[in-house]
Design a protein around this motif. Structure first.
Motif, PDB file in Angstrom:
ATOM      1  N   VAL A   1       0.854  -1.187   0.000  1.00 46.78           N
ATOM      2  CA  VAL A   1       0.000   0.000   0.000  1.00 46.78           C
ATOM      3  C   VAL A   1       0.890   1.236   0.000  1.00 46.78           C
ATOM      4  O   VAL A   1       1.807   1.354   0.826  1.00 46.78           O
TER       5      VAL A   1
ATOM      6  N   ARG B   1       0.988   5.738  -0.534  1.00 48.75           N
ATOM      7  CA  ARG B   1       0.209   6.986  -0.511  1.00 48.75           C
ATOM      8  C   ARG B   1       0.865   7.971  -1.462  1.00 48.75           C
ATOM      9  O   ARG B   1       2.070   8.220  -1.391  1.00 48.75           O
TER      10      ARG B   1
ATOM     11  N   ASP C   1       1.812  11.296  -2.299  1.00 51.00           N
ATOM     12  CA  ASP C   1       1.954  12.582  -1.596  1.00 51.00           C
ATOM     13  C   ASP C   1       1.879  13.743  -2.576  1.00 51.00           C
ATOM     14  O   ASP C   1       1.295  14.795  -2.271  1.00 51.00           O
TER      15      ASP C   1
ATOM     16  N   VAL D   1       5.637   8.966  -3.995  1.00 50.37           N
ATOM     17  CA  VAL D   1       4.801   7.966  -3.313  1.00 50.37           C
ATOM     18  C   VAL D   1       5.494   7.489  -2.046  1.00 50.37           C
ATOM     19  O   VAL D   1       6.672   7.100  -2.064  1.00 50.37           O
ATOM     20  N   ASP D   2       4.745   7.536  -0.920  1.00 47.21           N
ATOM     21  CA  ASP D   2       5.228   7.063   0.365  1.00 47.21           C
ATOM     22  C   ASP D   2       4.896   5.575   0.490  1.00 47.21           C
ATOM     23  O   ASP D   2       3.732   5.179   0.431  1.00 47.21           O
TER      24      ASP D   2
ATOM     25  N   LYS E   1      10.349   6.545   0.418  1.00 47.04           N
ATOM     26  CA  LYS E   1       9.574   7.354  -0.511  1.00 47.04           C
ATOM     27  C   LYS E   1      10.245   7.270  -1.866  1.00 47.04           C
ATOM     28  O   LYS E   1      11.465   7.405  -1.969  1.00 47.04           O
TER      29      LYS E   1
ATOM     30  N   GLY F   1      -2.855  12.396  -2.487  1.00 45.77           N
ATOM     31  CA  GLY F   1      -3.695  12.033  -1.362  1.00 45.77           C
ATOM     32  C   GLY F   1      -4.280  10.629  -1.453  1.00 45.77           C
ATOM     33  O   GLY F   1      -4.868  10.148  -0.479  1.00 45.77           O
ATOM     34  N   GLN F   2      -4.144   9.962  -2.592  1.00 48.22           N
ATOM     35  CA  GLN F   2      -4.715   8.625  -2.759  1.00 48.22           C
ATOM     36  C   GLN F   2      -3.839   7.570  -2.086  1.00 48.22           C
ATOM     37  O   GLN F   2      -2.625   7.695  -2.022  1.00 48.22           O
ATOM     38  N   LYS F   3      -4.517   6.504  -1.630  1.00 54.50           N
ATOM     39  CA  LYS F   3      -3.816   5.306  -1.203  1.00 54.50           C
ATOM     40  C   LYS F   3      -4.020   4.243  -2.281  1.00 54.50           C
ATOM     41  O   LYS F   3      -5.155   3.951  -2.668  1.00 54.50           O
TER      42      LYS F   3
ATOM     43  N   ASP G   1      -9.760   3.241   5.015  1.00 55.58           N
ATOM     44  CA  ASP G   1      -8.487   3.382   5.702  1.00 55.58           C
ATOM     45  C   ASP G   1      -7.671   2.104   5.595  1.00 55.58           C
ATOM     46  O   ASP G   1      -8.107   1.033   5.996  1.00 55.58           O
TER      47      ASP G   1
ATOM     48  N   VAL H   1      -0.353   2.306   5.231  1.00 58.41           N
ATOM     49  CA  VAL H   1       0.702   2.497   4.229  1.00 58.41           C
ATOM     50  C   VAL H   1       1.884   1.598   4.560  1.00 58.41           C
ATOM     51  O   VAL H   1       2.320   1.504   5.715  1.00 58.41           O
TER      52      VAL H   1
END
Length: 809
Positions: A48, A50, A52, A68-69, A74, A87-89, A146, A149
């Motif tokens: 997963v 996130r 950024d 991407v985190d 990163k 902002g997407q996961k 939810d 990550v």
């Protein structure tokens, strides 16, 4: 039926049973598990992430550069999905990850920008495109809830699941739902079942104020219930529900539609959600369709109904085909606010008749047709769906189910001697062991004296007689545990009938002659069915299917040869020009029209030969198949069957056959077949080479009583051979002279062989010369020239008198 292993664990403890072990146990209990699939097979290092930051690629209009985190690090990833945003996961395949098809992710540079991984779509993770939710069909998958990550993404997407594919037959229709499978697995493993409890908080407004239900066709719809649900919010269903639907092979649509599909899979109860505001009335009427009535179903097809179709109406017009598919006019859409939820029982035969006629098989119709619906779970299924709509879609559930008909039925009672179980299985189970096994199946069982009393729940409509109880005990006890015993009493030795023995002789002979066996369709087109038949057939004798799969398979064949020609063309198109095929099969003719009885079936043998007779070797020569190749094969067959003396060949003219290379075969004076070359026009139209065919009524030959083969000692005395050349009119056939010579030769003439045919300048026009070699033999003495000359003279005189033959000078 596709069964999710992870979903099944909600109902039964499977902590110590692997998917493969479970599949083996279910199969041994009588329900075959065809395959076990691992979702996400071969995938690794997908986590997963996130997003950024997401910015336009400086050198490409359709690419984005994302920061991407991944939790532990990163990375920068170049992504071309149109729906990627900050902002997407998302699911991220790291550098070194492996995706389906052994696709390995490497560090790359795209248009000058470094990309350290890949943001994945569901298809890239192995999900079939037809199962991907519509909001993610053209882009990456975005986690809407939810998730953590950096964690493995596969469990979140249910790609760590296993799917068991069950082959559900009509007698195992109770396993067409997850609860039914749970009962089955719990009985096999001897463990309890934990079922979901429907929970509904009803509003004080009565549903009966919004809708009324009435049934005209009570025999076809013994129960119909409806719930009214308001304040619906249409949106995608939650991830856990989407995952389970995808594992079961169903594409998520929206929360309301997904809930009805989910409950269908869980309870086996087909539900249908109508848009209440589009119904057009406050009434539901279940009736048979009117003649020439029409409606448009959810697949946007206009359906023409007949009076045997059961429909759900708003009192005036149909809004659904009962048990098959809903109508497009009341379909759930994004603006739907109120829902009428249908939960009903429909007659299996009525549903099957409609779905078959319209060629419209659905998940709902499958369950009604196979009787996989539990009559006593209808209301519970409606409550389960309503509760999910309340939880997932924020709905308001109006009070009560508006219904007509009997909601529940009493369990079926079976009484039988308990010892019958052991008598049938050959086991020595005690009363307690038998009742324990039945209780594991959730049957209520008890023994009183010598009688076993069993209450069969409504979810098992397949269990109706004592023999069914024996089967249930046997399969749960384990067929592997049933002792092997020999049958007692008198037995009859098996064997082949005379007809079957002769058929095997025919098969072995054809294969020995170099022909390969073919098996073709008995169904063909109406045009081909009438081609190349042995006897002329009229259209009245055709046997046509009332519901063919296609026009190419709509009529039962009256000849085998047209289907064999398709096989020949298939081989020719693959550069295989030397073909020798035969087939033994049935042909069909109608006894009368309209067809009220089964058609007449006759067994025929047919063959096709084209190309070279023998495969060319370095020292040999090319010998193509010709008329006499086929005739020789058939003559050898008739010798094998002992009927060669009763077969006559005669020139013939037949449609689609070469006018000068075709012959009929007669048996006891009746034409039973033909052989010859296809007409050149037919060969050209079908892209065939020079092709020879034959077809015979094999049944007529095999049913003939033939004396057993007898053997004689080798002759002790020499034979005498004399040749005779006869000049006859061109119209006289060699077979005619053969029969005359044989009859006139009497007992001394042992063999006749035609060895020469001549037509040319040394003969009169219209004449030909046929030369025969005649062998004379007396097994008891040495023949003299005088004795042979006398018989030879008789033969010559008979040929002159009966065929106008003259001895050639």
């Amino acid at each position: 039926m596709l069964v999710s292993y992870n979903w099944l664990k909600d109902y039964v403890d499977l902590s110590d049973v692997s998917p493969d072990e479970l599949a083996d146990k279910i199969t041994k209990a009588g329900i075959e598990v065809e395959h076990v699939y691992k979702l996400g097979e071969g995938i690794k290092d997908v986590v997963v992430g996130r997003v950024d930051q997401c910015e336009q690629h400086p050198n490409a209009d359709k690419l984005n550069v994302c920061q991407v985190d991944l939790g532990s690090e990163k990375v920068q990833i170049v992504c071309g999905a149109p729906n990627v945003a900050a902002g997407q996961k998302v699911a991220v395949a790291k550098v070194g990850a492996v995706l389906p098809g052994n696709f390995k992710i490497k560090k790359a540079k795209l248009r000058g920008e470094v990309s350290q991984g890949m943001i994945c779509s569901l298809e890239e993770l192995g999900v079939e495109g037809k199962l991907v939710p519509k909001e993610y069909q053209n882009g990456i998958y975005v986690f809407a809830d939810d998730v953590v990550v950096g964690e493995d993404a596969l469990p979140y997407l249910n790609l760590d699941d296993y799917v068991l594919e069950l082959d559900i037959l009509p007698n195992s229709a109770h396993c067409l739902n997850m609860i039914g499978v749970a009962y089955e697995v719990a009985a096999i493993l001897n463990r309890p079942v934990n079922l979901p409890e429907p929970a509904v908080e009803e509003d004080q407004t009565l549903a009966e104020e919004k809708i009324s239900v009435s049934i005209e066709a009570e025999e076809a719809a013994p129960y119909y219930g409806a719930r009214v649900i308001e304040d619906i919010h249409i949106e995608p269903s939650p991830r856990w529900m989407q995952n389970r639907l995808i594992a079961a092979g169903i594409r998520p649509i929206s929360n309301i539609v997904d809930i009805t599909n989910y409950v269908l899979l869980e309870y086996g109860q087909p539900l249908h959600a109508f848009d209440y505001d589009k119904l057009g009335s406050k009434q539901i009427l279940v009736r048979y369709a009117h003649e020439n009535e029409q409606m448009t179903t959810l697949d946007d097809e206009e359906r023409h109904l007949i009076t045997s179709d059961l429909v759900i109406t708003n009192g005036e017009r149909p809004v659904a085909l009962a048990g098959v598919m809903g109508g497009a006019d009341s379909e759930i859409k994004d603006d739907t606010k109120k829902v009428l939820l249908e939960a009903a029982i429909f007659d299996a035969l009525t549903v099957r008749r409609t779905s078959s006629r319209l060629q419209l098989r659905t998940d709902a119709s499958q369950r009604y047709e196979k009787k996989g619906v539990d009559r006593n779970r209808v209301a519970s299924a409606a409550d389960r769906a309503a509760g999910l709509m309340q939880t997932i879609a924020g709905a308001k559930i109006l009070k009560g189910i508006v219904e007509q008909g009997q909601r529940e039925v009493a369990p079926h009672i079976i009484e039988m001697p308990w010892k019958k179980v052991n008598d049938a299985l050959g086991t020595s189970l005690s009363e307690n062991e038998i009742t324990s096994i039945l209780n594991r199946l959730n049957f209520t069982a008890a023994v009183e004296g010598e009688t076993l009393h069993v209450e069969v729940p409504a979810r098992r409509p397949d269990v109706t007689i004592p023999e069914d109880i024996v089967e249930e005990v046997g399969r749960i006890y384990g067929y592997d545990n049933v002792p092997a015993t020999l049958p007692k009493g008198e037995s009859t030795r098996g064997g082949l009938t005379s007809y079957q023995k002769k058929r095997r002789i025919v098969q072995k002979y054809f294969e020995g002659a170099g022909l390969y066996q073919a098996v073709t369709y008995s169904l063909t087109t109406k045009e081909k069915a009438q081609q190349l038949t042995i006897q002329p057939q009229s259209e009245e004798q055709l046997v046509e299917l009332s519901m063919p799969m296609s026009e190419e398979r709509s009529t039962l064949r009256m000849s085998i040869v047209p289907e064999l020609l398709e096989v020949v063309l298939y081989h020719l198109n693959r550069q295989m020009p030397n073909i020798k095929l035969y087939e033994i099969g049935k042909v069909f003719t109608a006894k009368q029209k309209p067809l009220t009885d089964l058609p007449l079936e006759t067994e025929h043998a047919a063959g096709v030969l084209t190309g070279l007779e023998n495969i060319q070797s370095w020292e040999g020569r090319k010998t193509p198949v010709d008329f006499y190749t086929v005739k020789g094969v058939l003559e050898g067959l008739f010798d094998q069957l002992g009927v060669s003396e009763k077969i006559q060949f005669a020139p013939a003219e037949r449609d689609l056959m070469h006018p000068g290379r075709t012959a009929d075969m007669s048996f006891n004076g009746t034409v039973i077949g033909y052989l010859g070359q296809l007409h050149p026009h037919v060969q050209k139209e079908n892209d065939l080479n020079e092709t020879y065919v034959f077809e015979i009524n094999l049944q007529a030959l095999l049913e003939e009583n033939v004396p057993e083969t007898t053997y004689r000692d080798l002759p002790r005395y020499p034979s005498i051979t004399r040749d005779i050349a006869l000049v006859v009119d061109k119209e006289v056939h060699a077979g005619q002279l053969y029969d005359i010579i044989k009859e006139a030769g009497g007992s001394l003439l042992k063999n006749i062989k035609l060895f020469d045919v001549y037509q040319g300048e040394h003969l009169e026009e219209g004449k030909k010369s046929l030369a025969f070699s005649l062998q004379y033999l007396d097994p008891n003495k040495t023949l003299t020239d005088k004795e042979v000359s006398k018989v030879h003279e008789n033969i010559l005189n008979a040929c002159q008198e009966r065929a106008g033959a003259a001895l050639r000078n």
